[in-house]
Design a protein around this motif. Structure first.
Motif, PDB file in Angstrom:
ATOM      1  N   LEU A 127       0.891  -1.197   0.094  1.00 21.20           N
ATOM      2  CA  LEU A 127      -0.082   0.085  -0.039  1.00 21.20           C
ATOM      3  C   LEU A 127       0.889   1.395  -0.007  1.00 21.20           C
ATOM      4  O   LEU A 127       0.628   2.145  -0.821  1.00 21.20           O
ATOM      5  CB  LEU A 127      -0.910  -0.110   1.377  1.00 21.20           C
ATOM      6  CG  LEU A 127      -1.776   1.431   1.433  1.00 21.20           C
ATOM      7  CD1 LEU A 127      -2.520   1.324   0.180  1.00 21.20           C
ATOM      8  CD2 LEU A 127      -2.650   1.060   2.547  1.00 21.20           C
ATOM      9  N   ARG A 130       2.112   1.734  -3.372  1.00 19.25           N
ATOM     10  CA  ARG A 130       1.044   2.255  -4.228  1.00 19.25           C
ATOM     11  C   ARG A 130       0.757   3.852  -3.801  1.00 19.25           C
ATOM     12  O   ARG A 130       0.145   4.522  -4.826  1.00 19.25           O
ATOM     13  CB  ARG A 130      -0.273   1.448  -4.143  1.00 19.25           C
ATOM     14  CG  ARG A 130      -0.208   0.149  -4.833  1.00 19.25           C
ATOM     15  CD  ARG A 130      -1.355  -0.514  -4.952  1.00 19.25           C
ATOM     16  NE  ARG A 130      -2.081  -0.637  -3.844  1.00 19.25           N
ATOM     17  CZ  ARG A 130      -2.146  -1.848  -3.061  1.00 19.25           C
ATOM     18  NH1 ARG A 130      -0.981  -2.615  -3.248  1.00 19.25           N
ATOM     19  NH2 ARG A 130      -3.033  -1.850  -2.097  1.00 19.25           N
ATOM     20  N   CYS A 131       1.046   4.149  -2.739  1.00 24.21           N
ATOM     21  CA  CYS A 131       0.662   5.805  -2.190  1.00 24.21           C
ATOM     22  C   CYS A 131       1.954   6.506  -2.615  1.00 24.21           C
ATOM     23  O   CYS A 131       1.693   7.708  -2.021  1.00 24.21           O
ATOM     24  CB  CYS A 131       0.121   5.719  -0.715  1.00 24.21           C
ATOM     25  SG  CYS A 131      -1.319   5.054  -0.590  1.00 24.21           S
ATOM     26  N   ALA A 256      -3.161   9.365   1.337  1.00 22.28           N
ATOM     27  CA  ALA A 256      -3.963   8.457   0.641  1.00 22.28           C
ATOM     28  C   ALA A 256      -3.678   7.061   1.442  1.00 22.28           C
ATOM     29  O   ALA A 256      -4.731   6.264   1.291  1.00 22.28           O
ATOM     30  CB  ALA A 256      -2.978   8.526  -0.680  1.00 22.28           C
ATOM     31  N   ARG A 259      -6.403   6.972   3.902  1.00 18.14           N
ATOM     32  CA  ARG A 259      -7.921   6.878   3.580  1.00 18.14           C
ATOM     33  C   ARG A 259      -7.833   5.433   2.907  1.00 18.14           C
ATOM     34  O   ARG A 259      -8.994   4.857   3.207  1.00 18.14           O
ATOM     35  CB  ARG A 259      -7.685   7.821   2.528  1.00 18.14           C
ATOM     36  CG  ARG A 259      -9.023   8.492   2.488  1.00 18.14           C
ATOM     37  CD  ARG A 259      -9.251  10.018   1.525  1.00 18.14           C
ATOM     38  NE  ARG A 259      -8.252   9.977   0.355  1.00 18.14           N
ATOM     39  CZ  ARG A 259      -7.421  11.010   0.210  1.00 18.14           C
ATOM     40  NH1 ARG A 259      -7.274  11.994   1.051  1.00 18.14           N
ATOM     41  NH2 ARG A 259      -6.220  10.803  -0.721  1.00 18.14           N
ATOM     42  N   ALA A 260      -6.951   4.910   2.211  1.00 18.12           N
ATOM     43  CA  ALA A 260      -7.064   3.795   1.579  1.00 18.12           C
ATOM     44  C   ALA A 260      -7.228   2.606   2.471  1.00 18.12           C
ATOM     45  O   ALA A 260      -7.982   1.554   2.515  1.00 18.12           O
ATOM     46  CB  ALA A 260      -6.131   3.301   0.647  1.00 18.12           C
ATOM     47  N   PRO A 318     -13.614   2.542   7.418  1.00 23.64           N
ATOM     48  CA  PRO A 318     -13.594   1.658   6.316  1.00 23.64           C
ATOM     49  C   PRO A 318     -15.241   1.239   6.266  1.00 23.64           C
ATOM     50  O   PRO A 318     -16.122   1.496   7.394  1.00 23.64           O
ATOM     51  CB  PRO A 318     -12.985   0.242   7.223  1.00 23.64           C
ATOM     52  CG  PRO A 318     -13.230   0.765   8.606  1.00 23.64           C
ATOM     53  CD  PRO A 318     -13.281   2.150   8.684  1.00 23.64           C
TER      54      PRO A 318
ATOM     55  N   ASP B 321     -10.207  -0.896   0.007  1.00 24.52           N
ATOM     56  CA  ASP B 321      -9.937   0.427  -0.035  1.00 24.52           C
ATOM     57  C   ASP B 321     -11.513   0.877  -0.412  1.00 24.52           C
ATOM     58  O   ASP B 321     -11.896   1.365  -1.488  1.00 24.52           O
ATOM     59  CB  ASP B 321      -9.150   1.088  -1.313  1.00 24.52           C
ATOM     60  CG  ASP B 321      -9.317   0.173  -2.682  1.00 24.52           C
ATOM     61  OD1 ASP B 321      -9.093   0.603  -3.571  1.00 24.52           O
ATOM     62  OD2 ASP B 321      -9.732  -0.980  -2.532  1.00 24.52           O
ATOM     63  N   PRO B 322     -12.246   1.097   0.796  1.00 21.54           N
ATOM     64  CA  PRO B 322     -13.620   1.452   0.565  1.00 21.54           C
ATOM     65  C   PRO B 322     -14.156   2.431  -0.147  1.00 21.54           C
ATOM     66  O   PRO B 322     -15.070   2.408  -1.007  1.00 21.54           O
ATOM     67  CB  PRO B 322     -14.113   1.666   1.863  1.00 21.54           C
ATOM     68  CG  PRO B 322     -12.780   1.341   2.940  1.00 21.54           C
ATOM     69  CD  PRO B 322     -11.789   1.348   2.085  1.00 21.54           C
ATOM     70  N   ASP B 323     -13.254   3.667  -0.179  1.00 24.21           N
ATOM     71  CA  ASP B 323     -13.661   4.711  -0.900  1.00 24.21           C
ATOM     72  C   ASP B 323     -12.930   4.879  -2.281  1.00 24.21           C
ATOM     73  O   ASP B 323     -12.970   5.849  -3.040  1.00 24.21           O
ATOM     74  CB  ASP B 323     -13.194   6.082  -0.115  1.00 24.21           C
ATOM     75  CG  ASP B 323     -11.897   6.046   0.313  1.00 24.21           C
ATOM     76  OD1 ASP B 323     -11.537   6.965   1.341  1.00 24.21           O
ATOM     77  OD2 ASP B 323     -11.371   5.304   0.000  1.00 24.21           O
ATOM     78  N   THR B 325      -9.915   5.191  -3.019  1.00 25.14           N
ATOM     79  CA  THR B 325      -8.733   5.936  -2.805  1.00 25.14           C
ATOM     80  C   THR B 325      -7.387   5.303  -3.423  1.00 25.14           C
ATOM     81  O   THR B 325      -6.480   5.657  -4.024  1.00 25.14           O
ATOM     82  CB  THR B 325      -8.354   6.592  -1.632  1.00 25.14           C
ATOM     83  OG1 THR B 325      -9.460   7.281  -1.314  1.00 25.14           O
ATOM     84  CG2 THR B 325      -7.242   7.616  -1.548  1.00 25.14           C
ATOM     85  N   THR B 329      -4.514   5.765  -6.353  1.00 25.31           N
ATOM     86  CA  THR B 329      -3.114   6.045  -6.038  1.00 25.31           C
ATOM     87  C   THR B 329      -2.331   5.094  -6.815  1.00 25.31           C
ATOM     88  O   THR B 329      -0.874   5.067  -6.637  1.00 25.31           O
ATOM     89  CB  THR B 329      -2.729   6.326  -4.617  1.00 25.31           C
ATOM     90  OG1 THR B 329      -3.295   4.937  -4.047  1.00 25.31           O
ATOM     91  CG2 THR B 329      -3.719   7.382  -4.061  1.00 25.31           C
TER      92      THR B 329
END
Lengths: 330, 330
Positions: A127, A130-131, A256, A259-260, A318, B321-323, B325, B329
Motif C-alpha cells: 500500500l 502504491r501511495c 492516501a 484513506r485507503a 472503512p 479500499d472502501p472509498d 482512494t 493512487t
C-alpha cells in the motif's frame, strides 16, 4: 452522545485523552472487555426490525445507539478476567460485544476490520508503494536461496519480524537488527523471514496521523552513533524527539495511505536518509504516542480527544458495506 | 491464471470443486497453510515500487500475480504442522502468507476481512433486518433480568451460541435447544447468552449463495416430529433436502445481504413458518454444502468452480479500499 474507550485499566496514555474529554465535558465510558461478565455487562435485543443494545460498566449504563465514537486503544481479551475464564467464554464474549458495537453508528478509531488488515506488514509495504511512499527493498521468504540472492544484491541488511511483537505474555518487542550478507540463511526455511535493505539514516521520523491531522516528530541520529543501533526503540540516545515539518509529497502519500486503509489513527515510522528522503518502514495502527507528546509537547492526546468528541463523521472509516448497498437497504 | 485453494488435505468437499476445475483445465494449486515451512514455502520481494511473490506447494511454484482467485475453504492454522510449531511461528507465517495474498489482485471466496466480519452473529442479525429479511426476536445478554423479561414476552424460546462452534480441538458444534420460560436465568450473568423466539417451522431452508447464483433447498418437518428437535443438524429425520424456489422478496434481501457483507459465498439458514415466511437464522460464510448437493443434485460444487475459474471480476467483493482512494493512487 458518549465516547467509548476500550482499554486496560493501567493505560496511562488513555488517561491523557480522558482528561481532555473531561475538560470538554464529553461523556466518556471507559471499560476493558476483559472485565466482561464481571464489572462489565451487555444486553441487546433485535425485534420488529430494530435493535436496542446497552453496555454497563461499573454500574454505568450506556446505549449502543448513544455512542458517538469508539476508541479501541489496548483492550484486553474479552472475559479474560472472568471468574472462570475459557477460550469459549472469550469467543462468545468477543462475538457479543464487538458484534453489537459493529452495528452501532459510532465512528471508530480504529475500526476492527481496518485495524486487523493494517497489521499485515506485506500489505503495508504494498500500500505504501502504491501511495508513492518510498519503501526500502524488502524480502519476505522461506527460501534460503532467495535470501542469499537478496543479500548479494543488498549487502547492507536488517532483519525484523514479519508480524510485530512476540505473542508471549506479556508480548515482547523483537528488535530490528543488522545481519551480515555472509550469514548462513539456511534457517530461513524454518520460518518466514523479513530482510530489508538498511537505510543509512540521519534521523528517525514518527508521523502520527489523527483523522486529517499530521503530527511529525524527528529524532536525529547523533554523530558517531553505533550503526548497529538500527532500532530507535532500543538505541541509547540522549537526543530528544523534536517537532518536524512534513514534506508535501510525504503528506500526500500518508493521507492516501490512511484513506485507503480506512484508519482514523496511525503511527508511521520513517527513516530519513542523507538526501532527506523519508523511507517508509511501517504504520502501526495502535502505536504509542505518549513518549512523543512528552518530548515534543505536540497535542496528540488533545487531537485524539477532539476527533473522538466530534459529533459529525470526520475521519476516514472503512465501509462495512463497501459498495454502499447496505446504506441503500436501510 | 491459477485458482488457489486453501484447505486441509482431508477436505472432500473441496475435492468436488477440484474435479470440476480439472475438467475445465483450469490450473489449480491446493495447499494447507498448516504445511508452511514444510511442503509449503513462500517468497515475496518489494523493490523499486513493485512486488513479486511466489508460493510453492509440493514443489509446484505459482506467482502471486498469477492468481485468478483464492478459495479460503477450511485452511489449517499457518505452520501448525511445522517441525517445531509455536504461536510465534503461526503468527509470522499468517502475516507473511495472508499479507502477501491480500496484495494480489485475485478475487476471493471469501475475502478474509469479509469472512471475519460475517461471523459476528449480532452483526448478521442487524444486517438481515436492514436487508428486509425477517429475524425472530432475539436477545443477547449478560443481564439475568433482561433474560427473564424477554422470556416473559416470548415464552417459546431457544438458546444458541453467540459465536459458533466450541473452539476445542476438534471444534464441537453446539446445538440450538429449547429453553423453558421458567428457567432460572441467573447463570446468564456468567456468559453472554443468545435467546431467540422459536419459529414454529414447517420446514428448514438452506439457501446457498455463490456469486450471483442462489441455490435453495428445503427439508420439510415431518408430521409428528418432536418439537424439541429444533436444530436440523441434530434432528433424526428421514426427510431429504429437496430443491426449492426462492420467493422474490427473499432473493432480493439475500442479494442485498451478500453485497453489503462483501461475500462471494454464503450458506443461509432460514426457518419457514406456517404462513410460508422465511425467518433468517444465520448466514455461515464457510458453511458446508456437500450434504445438500448429495440430497438435491444441485450443482453447487460446479457453480463454485465456475466462479473461481471466471477470469473477470464477478461476485461481490469487499473493498480493501472502501472509498476507492487506493485504486486512484496505484
Amino acid at each position: 452522545m458518549t465516547v467509548l474507550i476500550l482499554t486496560t485499566e493501567e493505560d496511562v496514555t488513555a488517561d491523557m485523552v480522558v482528561v481532555c474529554l473531561n475538560e470538554s465535558e464529553v461523556p466518556v465510558v471507559r471499560l476493558d472487555p476483559a472485565d466482561l461478565t464481571g464489572s462489565v455487562a451487555l444486553s441487546g435485543e433485535f425485534a420488529h426490525g430494530s435493535f436496542r443494545g446497552h453496555l454497563s460498566s461499573g454500574g454505568r449504563l450506556v446505549g449502543i445507539d448513544g455512542l458517538r465514537s469508539v476508541w479501541v486503544r489496548r483492550p484486553g481479551a474479552p472475559a479474560a478476567r472472568a471468574a472462570t475464564p475459557s477460550a469459549w467464554l472469550t469467543e462468545e464474549s468477543a462475538q457479543a460485544l464487538y458484534g453489537m458495537l459493529l452495528g452501532s453508528g459510532a465512528r471508530w478509531m480504529n475500526h476492527p476490520d481496518a485495524a486487523r488488515r493494517a497489521r499485515y506488514k506485506p500489505w503495508q509495504l504494498g500500500l505504501a508503494q502504491r501511495c508513492g511512499l518510498p519503501v526500502p527493498a524488502t524480502l519476505i521468504t522461506t527460501f534460503p536461496r532467495a535470501a542469499r540472492e537478496f543479500a548479494g544484491r543488498h549487502p547492507d541488511l536488517v532483519v525484523k519480524p514479519v508480524s510485530g511483537a512476540h505473542p508471549q505474555d506479556p508480548p515482547r518487542a523483537v528488535p530490528t537488527s543488522r545481519v551480515s550478507p555472509e550469514t548462513d540463511f539456511a534457517a530461513v526455511a524454518f520460518g518466514p523471514t523479513l530482510l530489508q535493505q538498511r537505510v543509512a539514516k540521519r534521523a528517525d521520523l514518527r508521523l502520527t496521523v489523527v483523522g486529517d491531522r499530521l503530527l511529525a516528530a524527528r529524532k536525529a541520529v547523533v554523530a558517531g552513533a553505533d550503526p548497529d543501533e538500527v532500532d530507535v526503540r532500543f538505541a541509547a540516545s540522549a537526543e530528544p524527539w523534536r517537532p518536524a515539518g512534513v514534506p508535501p509529497v510525504v503528506a500526500a502519500g500518508v493521507r492516501a495511505y490512511v484513506r485507503a486503509a480506512g484508519l482514523a489513527y496511525g503511527a508511521f515510522d520513517f527513516a530519513e536518509d542523507g538526501d532527506g528522503t523519508w523511507w517508509f518502514l511501517e504504520c502501526n495502527q495502535s502505536g504509542q504516542f505518549g513518549f512523543i507528546e512528552v518530548d515534543t509537547g505536540q497535542p496528540i492526546a488533545r487531537t485524539i480527544a477532539e476527533w473522538l468528541a466530534r459529533p459529525d463523521a470526520g475521519g476516514p472509516e472503512p465501509a462495512a458495506d463497501p459498495d454502499g448497498t447496505d446504506a441503500a437497504t436501510r
